[in-house]
Structure formats: structure tokens, C-alpha cells
Design an enzyme around this catalytic site. Structure first.
Site, PDB file in Angstrom:
ATOM      1  CE  LYS A 234      -4.542  -1.536   1.238  1.00  0.00           C
ATOM      2  NZ  LYS A 234      -5.714  -1.403   2.120  1.00  0.00           N
ATOM      3  NE  ARG A 268      -8.049  -8.138   0.168  1.00  0.00           N
ATOM      4  CZ  ARG A 268      -7.770  -7.271  -0.800  1.00  0.00           C
ATOM      5  NH1 ARG A 268      -6.806  -6.374  -0.621  1.00  0.00           N
ATOM      6  NH2 ARG A 268      -8.436  -7.302  -1.945  1.00  0.00           N
TER       7      ARG A 268
END
Length: 299
Positions: A234, A268
Site C-alpha cells: 500500500k 491479505r
């Protein structure tokens, strides 16, 4: 949390059967592989948009040790409109193909009740909703199906920009939001033992917010449901390290380890093999998992 030890939160129903798999989240971390059938996903950039490519990614993730497959047909962020029918056409055949291959957990990431319903019919076990139950009817679909639900913190309407988000205390506000949304889900019939929470790193948050969430993640884990973190590659990792999108694996792995030590029990990820190795090593250090082999200075 005592210095040098893991934070092991009190989890409601830590021993869970999700779909066809059993987990003990008091001493186990599940690795969730991301499989996107989107032409504009933020990391894969359409690499697995074609059904055959997506199914190959499923096979690869399973071979590398994934416990869980998270299948999505529409990105979180703004982009071209995708109809309900188009989204179902993207996710349902992939879920059916994955279900025929494995007993691993399968979740569908969507914000639409009709897509969730079609995904459950195709074989999905869990709804991964990144919109914070923006549409409460999603909870009704989960309750009707008796499936699992991941409740994620986010502020914007689905696929809507939310520039310059502001918080007085991002961790306290995320925790309050998640408690409220969990109460909504339970009030509409979702069983507590079927709920998982996700603080939503980077979703309507800047880099400082996501770093603070990671640093104080134990406060989110204290809510008492299994905690999922979706930090893989991210922007807060990229901005912290000044690394481009495809060069964030080391930062991702470091963030996963810190998150597990703060109470995360589902991770995840895009890079399954590396994440599995990091997670299993943490489990071994904590005494949750015996060594695969033990010969050094023993023979």
C-alpha cells in the site's frame, strides 16, 4: 502489552470453522491471497483480469500455501463504472472455478448485495466489504446465507474520492466505527462468530494515519473479533520508504510482522510465498508452530 512479547487479544470464538477450513486464531495466522478480476486494480493492473489468468493465480496461490482466496471484481477507488451484471460476470465464474479446486476459504470483495448473493451461490464463504456496510442490506444477505462477514473501516461512499481525510484520533475513531458497524451487522442477524474486522489501512486515510493504526493496532484487536490487516504494497509503505508500487515487498513483510505482534490474525497479501514464509516464521518464534525439521545441533 509487555515489551518483547506478542499481544494476544481475547477473541470472541477464536476457534472457528470458516467455510471448509478450521482456524484457531489464538495461535494461528491465516494468509489471504488477493485475486482480482479487474483491469484497473491498484497493484496488479489487470494482470489477472482474464479468467484463465485469474484461475492460474488461484492455482499459484494455493501451491504457495495460501489459506484463503479473496476475489474481487471492482476496485475500491474511483474508476470506470461497472454494472452489477458485469461485476457478477467477473467474480462468479472465478469463484466457481476456485471452489472446484480447493477447500480453502473464499471471500468476495464487493459493496453490492446482489453481487454478494451471487458469489455465495457460486461457492464463496465470506463477504469482504470495504465500504463499512455502507449498504446495510449487505448484512441481511450474509445473515440469510449464514456466511462470514469482514467489516472494514472506510468513510467514503463506494468508489468515491475522499480528499484530505481528517481525524482527531484515528485509532479511537476507527475503533468506534467498527464497533458501531459490528453492532449493526449483529442487529440484522449476522452471528458474532462469523464477524471479522479490518481497520482499512489507507482507505480514506493518509500515510500518517496508517502508520498510527499499525503502531496502535492492539487497540483495534481489543474490539474482540479476529483482526484482518490489508497492508500489502500500500501507499503508506511506499511513501514511508520512498518505494514504487512493485518494490514494496520488504516494507510489506515488516508491516505484517508488526501487525501480527499487535494482534492481527489474518493477512491479505499479493506476494503469497513471501508472506507465508514470514507468517510461519513468526508462528514458530512464538511457539505456535513446531519447526518443519529440527536437526541443527540435535544430531
Amino acid at each position: 502489552m509487555t515489551h518483547g512479547t506478542i499481544y494476544n487479544p481475547e477473541i470472541k470464538n477464536p476457534r472457528r470453522t470458516i467455510g471448509r477450513r478450521a482456524f484457531d486464531f489464538s495461535r494461528r495466522v491465516a494468509v489471504m491471497a488477493i485475486i482480482n478480476r479487474t483491469p484497473d486494480s491498484f497493484h496488479d493492473r489487470g494482470r489477472t483480469f482474464a479468467l484463465d489468468k485469474a484461475l492460474a493465480a488461484v492455482d499459484d496461490a494455493l501451491a504457495k500455501g495460501a489459506d484463503w482466496l479473496d476475489i474481487g471484481g471492482v476496485p475500491f477507488g474511483p474508476g470506470p463504472a461497472v454494472t452489477v451484471a458485469e461485476e457478477i460476470d467477473r467474480v462468479a465464474p472465478l469463484i466457481e472455478g476456485a471452489r472446484a479446486r480447493t477447500d480453502a476459504v473464499i471471500s468476495v470483495e464487493t459493496y453490492r448485495p446482489d453481487v454478494a448473493r451471487a458469489a455465495f451461490a457460486a461457492g464463496a464463504d465470506v463477504l469482504n466489504n470495504t465500504s463499512g456496510l455502507h449498504d446495510p442490506a449487505l448484512a441481511d444477505v450474509v445473515a440469510e446465507a449464514g456466511t462470514g462477514l469482514i467489516v472494514t473501516h472506510s468513510l467514503a461512499d463506494p468508489r468515491t474520492p475522499y480528499p484530505r481525510p481528517r481525524y482527531e484520533d484515528v485509532v479511537a475513531e476507527v475503533a468506534a466505527f467498527l464497533r458501531d458497524r459490528v453492532a449493526l451487522a449483529e442487529g440484522r442477524g449476522v452471528r458474532p462468530e462469523d464477524i471479522i474486522i479490518d481497520p482499512g489501512h489507507d482507505l480514506n486515510k493518509n500515510t500518517y494515519h496508517s502508520l498510527e493504526l499499525t503502531r496502535r493496532l492492539a487497540e483495534i484487536a481489543d474490539i474482540g473479533y479476529p483482526l484482518l490487516v490489508a497492508v500489502s504494497n500500500k501507499d503508506f509503505i511506499g511513501e514511508t520508504l520512498d518505494r514504487e508500487q512493485l518494490a514494496r515487498i520488504e516494507g510489506t513483510l515488516a508491516t505484517l510482522v508488526v501487525s501480527i505482534m499487535q494482534g492481527a490474525r489474518i493477512v491479505r497479501v499479493h506476494d503469497v510465498e513471501e508472506a507465508v514464509q514470514a507468517v510461519r516464521m513468526v508462528e514458530g518464534i512464538l511457539g505456535w508452530r513446531p519447526p518443519a525439521t529440527a536437526r541443527h545441533n540435535l544430531v
